[in-house]
Design a protein around this motif. Structure first.
Motif, PDB file in Angstrom:
ATOM      1  N   VAL A 153       5.844 -92.193  94.413  1.00 18.37           N
ATOM      2  CA  VAL A 153       5.953 -92.631  93.014  1.00 18.37           C
ATOM      3  C   VAL A 153       5.138 -93.907  92.876  1.00 18.37           C
ATOM      4  O   VAL A 153       5.190 -94.769  93.748  1.00 18.37           O
ATOM      5  CB  VAL A 153       7.422 -92.927  92.649  1.00 18.37           C
ATOM      6  CG1 VAL A 153       7.525 -93.405  91.233  1.00 18.37           C
ATOM      7  CG2 VAL A 153       8.276 -91.717  92.847  1.00 18.37           C
ATOM      8  N   THR A 154       4.375 -94.020  91.808  1.00 19.15           N
ATOM      9  CA  THR A 154       3.663 -95.271  91.585  1.00 19.15           C
ATOM     10  C   THR A 154       4.330 -96.038  90.458  1.00 19.15           C
ATOM     11  O   THR A 154       4.835 -95.456  89.511  1.00 19.15           O
ATOM     12  CB  THR A 154       2.193 -95.026  91.212  1.00 19.15           C
ATOM     13  OG1 THR A 154       2.149 -94.210  90.051  1.00 19.15           O
ATOM     14  CG2 THR A 154       1.434 -94.384  92.327  1.00 19.15           C
ATOM     15  N   CYS A 164      -2.100 -98.201  87.579  1.00 21.73           N
ATOM     16  CA  CYS A 164      -2.449 -97.652  88.882  1.00 21.73           C
ATOM     17  C   CYS A 164      -2.203 -96.153  88.909  1.00 21.73           C
ATOM     18  O   CYS A 164      -1.534 -95.600  88.034  1.00 21.73           O
ATOM     19  CB  CYS A 164      -1.677 -98.330  89.996  1.00 21.73           C
ATOM     20  SG  CYS A 164       0.072 -98.010  89.970  1.00 21.73           S
ATOM     21  N   ASN A 165      -2.752 -95.514  89.910  1.00 20.49           N
ATOM     22  CA  ASN A 165      -2.665 -94.066  90.017  1.00 20.49           C
ATOM     23  C   ASN A 165      -2.800 -93.667  91.475  1.00 20.49           C
ATOM     24  O   ASN A 165      -3.473 -94.338  92.240  1.00 20.49           O
ATOM     25  CB  ASN A 165      -3.799 -93.441  89.206  1.00 20.49           C
ATOM     26  CG  ASN A 165      -3.400 -92.109  88.643  1.00 20.49           C
ATOM     27  OD1 ASN A 165      -2.412 -91.523  89.092  1.00 20.49           O
ATOM     28  ND2 ASN A 165      -4.147 -91.628  87.692  1.00 20.49           N
ATOM     29  N   GLY A 216      -6.515 -98.401  90.903  1.00 21.59           N
ATOM     30  CA  GLY A 216      -6.066 -98.881  89.608  1.00 21.59           C
ATOM     31  C   GLY A 216      -6.722-100.196  89.267  1.00 21.59           C
ATOM     32  O   GLY A 216      -7.744-100.571  89.844  1.00 21.59           O
ATOM     33  N   TYR A 217      -6.110-100.871  88.335  1.00 22.70           N
ATOM     34  CA  TYR A 217      -6.637-102.151  87.873  1.00 22.70           C
ATOM     35  C   TYR A 217      -5.510-103.170  87.891  1.00 22.70           C
ATOM     36  O   TYR A 217      -4.465-102.939  87.301  1.00 22.70           O
ATOM     37  CB  TYR A 217      -7.214-102.011  86.463  1.00 22.70           C
ATOM     38  CG  TYR A 217      -7.927-103.249  85.985  1.00 22.70           C
ATOM     39  CD1 TYR A 217      -9.266-103.444  86.313  1.00 22.70           C
ATOM     40  CD2 TYR A 217      -7.278-104.210  85.247  1.00 22.70           C
ATOM     41  CE1 TYR A 217      -9.930-104.582  85.898  1.00 22.70           C
ATOM     42  CE2 TYR A 217      -7.934-105.360  84.831  1.00 22.70           C
ATOM     43  CZ  TYR A 217      -9.263-105.529  85.158  1.00 22.70           C
ATOM     44  OH  TYR A 217      -9.920-106.670  84.757  1.00 22.70           O
ATOM     45  N   LEU A 218      -5.739-104.253  88.601  1.00 22.31           N
ATOM     46  CA  LEU A 218      -4.719-105.290  88.686  1.00 22.31           C
ATOM     47  C   LEU A 218      -5.039-106.383  87.674  1.00 22.31           C
ATOM     48  O   LEU A 218      -6.150-106.897  87.647  1.00 22.31           O
ATOM     49  CB  LEU A 218      -4.692-105.887  90.095  1.00 22.31           C
ATOM     50  CG  LEU A 218      -3.477-106.732  90.387  1.00 22.31           C
ATOM     51  CD1 LEU A 218      -2.285-105.849  90.665  1.00 22.31           C
ATOM     52  CD2 LEU A 218      -3.727-107.634  91.563  1.00 22.31           C
ATOM     53  N   LYS A 255     -10.437-104.150  89.843  1.00 27.59           N
ATOM     54  CA  LYS A 255     -10.089-102.817  90.321  1.00 27.59           C
ATOM     55  C   LYS A 255      -9.701-102.872  91.794  1.00 27.59           C
ATOM     56  O   LYS A 255     -10.181-103.721  92.534  1.00 27.59           O
ATOM     57  CB  LYS A 255     -11.300-101.890  90.171  1.00 27.59           C
ATOM     58  CG  LYS A 255     -11.489-101.411  88.756  1.00 27.59           C
ATOM     59  CD  LYS A 255     -12.607-100.408  88.702  1.00 27.59           C
ATOM     60  CE  LYS A 255     -13.949-101.094  88.598  1.00 27.59           C
ATOM     61  NZ  LYS A 255     -15.077-100.203  88.442  1.00 27.59           N
ATOM     62  N   PHE A 256      -8.869-101.956  92.194  1.00 25.76           N
ATOM     63  CA  PHE A 256      -8.594-101.840  93.621  1.00 25.76           C
ATOM     64  C   PHE A 256      -8.617-100.376  94.031  1.00 25.76           C
ATOM     65  O   PHE A 256      -8.342 -99.496  93.223  1.00 25.76           O
ATOM     66  CB  PHE A 256      -7.266-102.498  94.000  1.00 25.76           C
ATOM     67  CG  PHE A 256      -6.049-101.825  93.422  1.00 25.76           C
ATOM     68  CD1 PHE A 256      -5.574-102.198  92.192  1.00 25.76           C
ATOM     69  CD2 PHE A 256      -5.402-100.812  94.110  1.00 25.76           C
ATOM     70  CE1 PHE A 256      -4.470-101.578  91.651  1.00 25.76           C
ATOM     71  CE2 PHE A 256      -4.293-100.195  93.577  1.00 25.76           C
ATOM     72  CZ  PHE A 256      -3.828-100.578  92.344  1.00 25.76           C
TER      73      PHE A 256
END
Lengths: 370, 307
Positions: free
Chosen positions: B117-118, B131-132, B145-147, B273-274
């Motif tokens: 689960v995110t 996030c994904n 995703g993007y922080l 992004k990460f």
């Protein structure tokens, strides 16, 4: 009627009477912000503003509000990673007054607003990765005494922060260089550190006459990768993939990879449990088993989405600079590239591209020729 | 009487208390009907909600429940049959083979991703990160995703910016809760391909009592970045105990037989992004590592630590 009155009484927050003291300071009062109209925003003016506050009233009224205002403005003045600035803020707090003198004061958070303020200050230090030192401990001891909550926070920080400070296996200096070339060198060195024989070279695209985009290229290729590239069959194209990102602390460097075809996994049919035909090779006393290396030597560069043949970062990350990179690779010891097709799979040119492109943004095959 | 009760409850609801010593009443009564979560009550000795007030249950009607139950019955019976078979076989793993990695999850198919689960702060209106967890082009799991560390201006939230993936609850048939049993191993092994950021590995060991509900053992996963895979082997002795993200003064070793979740989170305060590509998460027994716990456990002065 009675129920109405009861309801009215119950509607009041239950904390209203007991905790009136806390709420009184919640009312919004426009606080004079000495940091707002400083013409120059640097460390000197920041410390100067703190000094001005200390001198204007020797009772230091409103110092909690002042410290909160100062903490919020730290980034603006560029002092959020400066231990001296934090120390100057702790110095604003009066010494001796907040030290509890009996166990009840010690237990029930003597001067809670002030203690919370100091804890918030330490928390901001922690978030900005500023390591406290023993001088700050002494200052806090003078303000809150050894039973103070800020001291507990401080000791926790001093216990844990050094444990995590140098944990990263890839060393980075505290201050990263501002020069993009230096950053790119660091990034390429870091991501190619898997292969110790990796050679990092810096080329200028001016060496290629046909290039439009004059910039630098940081290219990394090891001897192993050169051999892997030379074994690339001429009918299979190489692929330039990217742009990918790598983070060096807050800085981002984009890099590109040159991928070859996926190499088949090495199959070893040798049965290790078969002891029927043991041969002892000459020259190696006591060694039993195979001494010859497998035909296809497995390297880190062979991955199942392709064989990484070279990695680079360029000054402009444009397609033209990548084309120059392929040509420079060919010029320096990779003559096999002259008869290999190369596919550029850049989905869209990155935002800092200078060159005007005429090709469609989708895949375009360019046969590298010289 | 009932009127009195409801009024007391509502007045309690709008009273935020961070401890007995520090309380604050919510002035934002107008937000009452807003879907934003209010429930940040933290009493000193007792915690009401297992999820800290984040209500994530999906409300379904009884009829829906009945239908879902019938659908799941088939699956649960299958699981139960498998358990019975395992019980009959009586073939538990008694020794770990040194040098061999037992995989917990090998992310080679989309079905494995369903076990995770995110979560990110924008899920609860507490931030702007996203996030994904998807399959990567190379056929592995890609947590990306993007922080964003921007803080929503609601006057309630002080900090924002996290994205996390966590394994779903370990369970036996008929929805009985269960735990991992890792007592054979002493090392966590991950094969990842990151982007140079530092990620946080979280091993939850939720217990029965409310003070243990938020116990998570943390360690940092540094990624090299770049196109090459990296194998990170982290001994369990290095993990530090935290509760609700705060490191605890009194550290203890992990209970290997009570591990409930495993997760990875990204919250290094760097906006952007990460990308973290994961090939597998596994366990290994390393006989050369005999450290039990890496941090000091000596006694300190009274009333200084853990008070």
């Amino acid at each position: 009627m009675a129920t109405k009155i009861l309801r009215h009484i119950l509607r009041l927050p239950s904390s209203h009477f007991m905790y009136r003291r806390w709420e009184s300071s919640n009312t919004k009062v426009a606080v004079y912000d000495p940091f707002a109209n400083k013409p120059k925003k640097n460390k000197d003016t920041y410390l100067e503003a703190i000094k001005m506050f200390e001198n204007q009233d020797n009772r230091r009224r409103g110092h909690v509000e002042f410290i909160y205002a100062a903490l919020a403005r730290m980034k603006e003045f560029g002092v959020h990673k400066d231990l001296q600035a934090y120390k100057a803020l702790v110095d604003v707090l009066p010494k001796g007054k907040f030290i509890p003198s009996n166990i009840f004061q010690a237990e029930f958070m003597h001067y809670p607003k002030q203690q919370q303020c100091a804890v918030d200050l330490l928390e901001q230090m922690e978030d900005n990765k500023v390591m406290p030192d023993s001088e700050l401990e002494q200052m806090l001891l003078n303000v809150f005494g050894k039973r103070g909550i800020p001291l507990r926070k401080f000791w926790r920080m001093l216990y844990w922060m050094p444990k995590f400070k140098n944990l990263s296996p890839w060393y980075l200096p505290d201050e990263l260089p501002n020069d993009t070339l230096e950053l790119a060198k660091m990034a390429i060195h870091r991501i190619t550190s898997v292969d110790p024989t990796m050679k990092i070279e810096i080329w200028q695209t001016e060496e290629i006459e046909a290039c439009i985009d004059k910039t630098w290229i940081v290219s990394a290729q090891s001897e192993t990768q050169k051999i892997l590239l030379s074994e690339q069959p001429p009918d299979e194209p190489l692929v330039v993939r990217g742009p990918y990102e790598v983070y060096l602390k807050e800085q981002v460097v984009t890099y590109f990879t040159l991928l070859g075809k996926v190499r088949p996994e090495h199959k070893d049919d040798f049965d290790q449990d078969d002891v029927s035909n043991l041969k002892k090779p000459s020259g190696i006393p006591g060694f039993i088993g195979q001494t010859t290396l497998p035909v296809v030597k497995c390297t880190v560069h062979e991955q199942d989405d392709g064989t990484i043949v070279a990695v680079c970062a360029t000054g402009s990350s444009s397609r033209d600079s990548l084309l120059s990179w392929i040509r420079l690779l060919e010029k320096y010891d990779n003559s096999v590239l002259s008869n290999l097709p190369v596919i550029f799979t850049l989905t869209a040119p990155s935002n800092d591209v200078v060159v005007q492109e005429t090709q469609p943004a989708a895949e375009d095959v360019k046969r590298v020729q010289n | 009487m009932s009127l009195l009760k409801t009024n007391v409850i509502t007045s309690v609801k709008y009273l935020r208390s961070f401890s007995v010593l520090c309380r604050k009443s919510n002035q934002d009564h107008h937000l009452k009907k807003c879907p934003i979560l209010f429930n940040t009550q933290r009493w000193l000795f007792w915690e009401r909600h297992r999820k800290g007030g984040y209500d994530t249950t999906i409300k379904t009607s009884n009829w829906e429940h009945l239908k879902n139950g019938l659908v799941e019955l088939k699956h649960e019976l299958k699981l139960f049959a498998k358990e019975l078979k395992e019980l009959y076989d009586m073939d538990p793993l008694l020794i770990a083979r040194p040098g061999e990695i037992d995989l917990l999850w090998c992310f080679n198919s989309p079905t494995v991703l369903e076990k995770f689960v995110t979560t990110c702060d924008s899920d609860h209106g507490e931030g702007y990160s996203s996030c994904n967890l998807e399959m990567s082009p190379a056929g592995r799991a890609l947590f990306h995703g993007y922080l964003d560390t921007r803080v929503p201006k609601d006057g309630r939230i002080k900090k924002a910016g996290y994205c996390a993936m966590r394994s779903k609850m370990q369970r036996k048939s008929f929805k009985r809760a269960s735990t991992f049993d890792w007592h054979l191993y002493n090392t966590l092994v991950l094969k990842v391909r990151g982007d140079g950021r530092a990620y946080l590995l979280n091993i939850s060991t939720e217990g029965y009592y409310d003070i243990t509900w938020n116990d998570i053992y943390h360690y940092i996963l540094y990624t090299r970045g770049g196109p090459y895979w990296q194998v990170a082997k982290i001994p369990f002795s290095k993990f530090v105990l935290g509760s609700k993200g705060r490191l605890q003064d009194k550290q203890t070793r992990m209970r290997f037989d009570k591990v409930t979740h495993f997760g990875i989170s990204c919250g290094d305060k760097i906006v952007g992004k990460f990308n973290l590509e994961i090939e597998y998460v596994g366990l290994e027994f390393d006989p050369t590592h005999d450290e039990e716990f890496a941090y000091e456990m000596y006694k300190t002065d009274k009333y200084i630590v853990a008070v």
